[in-house]
Design a protein around this motif. Structure first.
Motif, short mmCIF file in Angstrom:
data_model
loop_
_atom_site.label_atom_id
_atom_site.label_comp_id
_atom_site.label_asym_id
_atom_site.label_seq_id
_atom_site.Cartn_x
_atom_site.Cartn_y
_atom_site.Cartn_z
N VAL A 383 0.98 -0.82 -10.62
CA VAL A 383 0.74 -2.13 -10.45
C VAL A 383 0.30 -2.13 -8.70
O VAL A 383 0.60 -1.26 -8.18
CB VAL A 383 1.72 -3.38 -10.33
N GLY A 384 -0.45 -3.08 -8.32
CA GLY A 384 -0.62 -3.16 -6.72
C GLY A 384 -2.27 -2.93 -6.47
O GLY A 384 -2.92 -2.04 -7.33
N ASP A 385 -2.35 -2.93 -5.21
CA ASP A 385 -3.87 -2.83 -4.64
C ASP A 385 -3.96 -1.27 -4.67
O ASP A 385 -3.32 -0.64 -4.05
CB ASP A 385 -3.75 -3.56 -3.15
N PRO A 386 -5.10 -0.72 -4.94
CA PRO A 386 -5.42 0.44 -5.01
C PRO A 386 -5.47 1.31 -3.67
O PRO A 386 -5.11 2.33 -3.19
CB PRO A 386 -6.88 0.90 -5.38
N ALA A 387 -5.95 0.33 -2.54
CA ALA A 387 -5.84 0.88 -1.18
C ALA A 387 -4.51 1.07 -0.72
O ALA A 387 -4.35 2.01 -0.05
CB ALA A 387 -6.56 -0.33 -0.24
N VAL A 388 -3.51 0.12 -0.84
CA VAL A 388 -2.07 0.26 -0.70
C VAL A 388 -1.60 1.72 -1.35
O VAL A 388 -1.01 2.48 -0.70
CB VAL A 388 -1.15 -0.79 -1.09
N TRP A 389 -1.92 2.04 -2.57
CA TRP A 389 -1.49 3.30 -3.16
C TRP A 389 -1.98 4.41 -2.35
O TRP A 389 -1.13 5.33 -2.11
CB TRP A 389 -2.12 3.18 -4.68
N ASP A 390 -3.37 4.39 -2.03
CA ASP A 390 -3.87 5.52 -1.25
C ASP A 390 -3.03 5.72 -0.14
O ASP A 390 -2.88 6.98 0.20
CB ASP A 390 -5.39 5.18 -1.10
N GLN A 391 -3.05 4.68 0.41
CA GLN A 391 -2.28 4.65 1.78
C GLN A 391 -0.74 5.35 1.62
O GLN A 391 -0.54 6.22 2.41
CB GLN A 391 -2.14 3.32 2.45
N ALA A 392 -0.17 5.07 0.75
CA ALA A 392 1.36 5.30 0.49
C ALA A 392 1.01 6.89 -0.02
O ALA A 392 1.84 7.79 0.47
CB ALA A 392 2.02 4.66 -0.78
N GLU A 393 0.23 7.29 -0.89
CA GLU A 393 0.03 8.58 -1.29
C GLU A 393 -0.21 9.55 -0.02
O GLU A 393 0.18 10.75 0.05
CB GLU A 393 -0.98 8.62 -2.52
N CYS A 446 6.33 -7.56 -0.80
CA CYS A 446 5.43 -8.42 -0.57
C CYS A 446 5.42 -9.78 -1.07
O CYS A 446 6.52 -10.21 -1.64
CB CYS A 446 3.98 -7.98 -1.47
N LYS A 447 4.59 -10.76 -0.58
CA LYS A 447 5.11 -12.34 -0.67
C LYS A 447 5.08 -12.74 -2.36
O LYS A 447 5.85 -13.50 -2.76
CB LYS A 447 4.21 -13.06 0.07
N GLU A 448 4.39 -12.01 -3.09
CA GLU A 448 4.45 -12.18 -4.40
C GLU A 448 5.62 -11.75 -5.28
O GLU A 448 6.03 -12.11 -6.37
CB GLU A 448 3.27 -11.63 -5.16
N LYS A 449 6.29 -10.85 -4.43
CA LYS A 449 7.42 -10.37 -5.01
C LYS A 449 9.04 -10.80 -4.35
O LYS A 449 9.11 -11.83 -4.42
CB LYS A 449 7.63 -8.83 -4.98
N PHE A 450 9.37 -9.94 -3.62
CA PHE A 450 10.58 -10.39 -2.98
C PHE A 450 10.58 -11.17 -1.41
O PHE A 450 11.49 -11.64 -0.71
CB PHE A 450 11.58 -9.23 -2.90
N ALA A 451 9.16 -11.00 -1.04
CA ALA A 451 8.80 -11.75 0.33
C ALA A 451 10.05 -11.30 1.31
O ALA A 451 10.35 -12.10 2.16
CB ALA A 451 8.80 -13.18 0.22
N LEU A 452 10.01 -9.85 1.58
CA LEU A 452 10.97 -9.51 2.55
C LEU A 452 10.39 -9.48 3.90
O LEU A 452 8.96 -9.02 4.11
CB LEU A 452 11.35 -7.95 2.02
N LYS A 453 11.11 -9.63 4.98
CA LYS A 453 10.45 -9.92 6.31
C LYS A 453 11.22 -9.20 7.32
O LYS A 453 12.51 -9.19 7.00
CB LYS A 453 10.28 -11.40 6.66
#
Ligand code: ATP
Ligand code: ZN
Ligand code: ZN
Length: 595
Positions: A383-393, A446-453
């Motif tokens: 799940v999640g944004d492919p760009a974020v995945w690329d960044q993490a990988e 992220c805000k759709e999930k636990f909205a941790l800040k």
């Protein structure tokens, strides 16, 4: 197995030779299927008219070797359904083969092929070697016999399956047999019983282990060690419930993505009001709970990295066919932690995490492991944004490179929320197992999930990155692994019984008791073998229990205020002063040394 490989042809052809030899010994036998498998091949037989005797295996093996010696050519032929049935009736191989061709025919198969060698023929698609002379007479072995239902259905007749090992060379067969001998001897299920470490009972259920007192000591010692390390590395311990409302797992995204791996929910109905009914799930992972501990208070950048750890018990509805002793279970207690940090802190935290892993491995004397960078593939479970995945990988690959750690890439092995580094260990049979893992998670905060800040130094709110880590895996998998790795001989610091004292005569009892008291007073695990067994028998029984240290106390020792030390795995004995032994032993346990 590659169907065109030489090994496949050998195993395939060898199965024919087995059936041929069995027919020579049991002329009325009926034949089932006989395919190649991972380590050789098998063939299913119906011996109903003539009782099969397992001691005939040797004779059958001999006849197989003779057939190989005759260098019979394999001849291929094709026919239609009528021809196939007529040929099988003619061969007298029985109703199973005929049923099989009729089944195939009803599914549209029109052509049936046979391979014939000498006076034997079998319905078969091949491929085969040219002649029986191409088969390695010294690289196969009839291995064992088991029952197997025709077509795998309990409604059908049970046939006799003869399993054979088969390789290309005698050396490969020998090395397989040797590896298997060691693996069987050190199998954690066998050792777990012999050393009284764990037990499964069908009344509890599949994959749900009962830990015996000995096993619980090992768990507690490992947990104590992990606690010390976690304190040293700045973690804080938390405790969380074993169940939670479905709301929690919806927020985390485990529902629906991970639902198959969770136990089905229980429906709670407070106040008998269907509208108030709510589903609760057994926890399959600790992360969602930890995220809520993080978000229970406002967090400042000054608190980061914020590290929460818990030896948390989780329940996963693993497929029953995949359960295997303690290696894969349905109730597991995990050496889990979640670290919340800023992007700037990632590299340093990762570095110190890897250092912590290495420190653990050093203590356990692990040397044969490799790192796998587990990334996503194009399946929809990630799940999640492919760009974020690329960044993490990319981030993980970069840090691994900078640390100079070699790794290989495992496509599709990522967690559903992010890539991870898995540490792969080889078991005694050479099979790879994931023991430890480090996972990067850009999704859960992220805000759709636990909205941790967290509030950053410039007073703006930002999302933390989360690292999930479990260096010591679960108690279940980890202890099954070290049990096999050490062959059941645990180091003194975590062994269920650390020292067993063997008094040689009654007159040594007072001295023996005084040493035992000195050690038990300081909470070491000490036993005295005051059974009526002979001295040699005492040595044998306590060596079988794999107790790391045996202390022998005879009259000489009493007179000199010494002890004779015999360590597991060594035939040498040394005699040292009592105080020296106590000091060495205490240091060994404190420093968790492995001798
Ligand atoms: P796997 O791929 O083996 O199913 P996973 O990636 O689902 O594991 P994690 O959620 O990362 O596992 O769990 C952390 C660790 O717990 C794993 O690295 C593994 O060593 C261990 N573990 C996972 N599932 C089981 C199980 N069913 N029984 C015992 N230990 C397990
Ligand atoms: Zn064949
Ligand atoms: Zn987690």
């Amino acid at each position: 197995m590659d169907e065109n490989s030489n090994l496949y042809k050998i195993r395939h052809s060898m199965a024919h030779v087995l059936a041929q030899a069995v027919q020579e010994v049991y002329p009325k036998v009926k034949l089932g299927f006989g395919p190649p498998i991972e380590t050789g091949f098998y063939y299913d037989f119906d011996f109903s008219e003539e009782e099969f005797a397992e001691n005939k295996l040797k004779e059958i093996e001999k006849r197989m070797k003779k057939i190989i010696g005759r260098k019979q050519e394999f001849h291929y032929s094709e026919t239609d359904i009528e021809g196939a049935v007529a040929k099988l009736e003619d061969l007298g191989e029985g109703e199973y083969k005929i049923e099989n061709v009729r089944n195939l025919h009803s599914r549209g198969v029109e052509k049936f092929s046979f391979y014939e060698n000498g006076n034997f023929a079998d319905l078969c698609e091949g491929p085969h070697v040219e002649t029986t002379g191409d088969l390695p007479a010294k690289a196969f072995k009839l291995d064992r016999v088991a029952g197997a239902y025709w077509l795998g259905s309990e409604k059908n007749k049970q046939l006799t399956r003869i399993y054979a090992l088969c390789f290309e060379t005698p050396e490969e067969l020998q090395s397989f047999l040797e590896r298997r001998r060691i693996a069987e001897q050190f199998d954690h299920k066998k050792l777990g019983k012999e050393l009284d470490i764990f037990h499964f009972d069908e009344k509890v259920g599949k994959g749900l282990a009962l830990w015996m007192p000995n096993g619980t000591i090992i768990r507690d010692e490992i947990e104590k060690y992990a606690r010390e390390m976690e304190m040293k590395y700045g973690y804080q311990r938390v405790s969380t419930p074993h169940i939670a409302s479905e709301k929690l797992f919806q927020t985390s995204g485990h529902l629906p993505y991970y639902a198959d791996s969770m136990f089905p929910p229980m429906e709670l109905n407070e106040g008998d009001d269907a509208e108030n009914s709510e589903k609760y799930y057994l926890k399959a992972m600790n992360c969602p709970y930890h995220h809520l501990i993080y978000s229970a208070r406002p967090r400042s950048y000054k608190e980061l990295p914020y590290r929460l750890c818990e030896y948390g018990t989780c329940y996963r509805y693993e497929k029953s066919g995949e359960l295997s002793g303690l290696l894969r279970v349905r109730c597991m207690t995990m050496n889990d932690a979640h670290v919340y940090l800023t992007e700037d802190q990632f590299e340093e935290e990762f570095r110190s995490m890897v250092k912590m892993y290495m420190e653990f491995y050093e203590t356990f004397k692990f040397s044969d492991y490799s790192f796998r960078l587990s990334v996503r593939d194009d399946s929809d479970k990630f799940v999640g944004d492919p760009a974020v995945w690329d960044q993490a990988e990319a981030l993980l690959a970069k840090v691994m490179d900078e640390l100079g750690l070699e790794y290989f890439v495992g496509e599709g092995e990522a967690a559903f929320y992010g890539p991870k580094i898995d540490v792969q260990f080889k078991n005694l049979m050479g099979r790879e197992e994931t023991l430890s893992t480090i996972q990067v998670d850009f999704q859960s905060a992220c805000k759709e999930k636990f909205a941790l800040k967290y509030v950053d130094s410039d007073n703006t709110e930002k999302e933390p990155i989360i690292i999930h880590r479990a260096p010591l895996s679960t108690h279940e998998r980890f202890i099954s692994f070290i049990m096999e790795y050490y062959g059941g001989a645990f180091p003194a610091w975590c062994a269920p019984v650390q020292v067993c004292i063997l008094p040689v005569q009654d007159s040594c009892m007072e001295f023996t008791n005084s040493i035992a008291n000195e050690l038990t007073r300081d909470l070491y695990r000490v036993e005295i073998d005051d059974s009526n067994n002979t001295f040699n028998k005492k040595i044998r029984t306590n060596t079988k229990r794999k107790i790391p240290i045996l202390l022998i106390i005879g009259e000489q020792e009493v007179a000199d205020n010494t002890v004779t030390v015999r360590r597991y795995g060594s035939r040498d004995q040394i005699t040292v002063s009592r105080d020296e032994f106590v000091a060495i032993f205490k240091a060994e346990v404190k420093e968790r040394k492995m001798l």
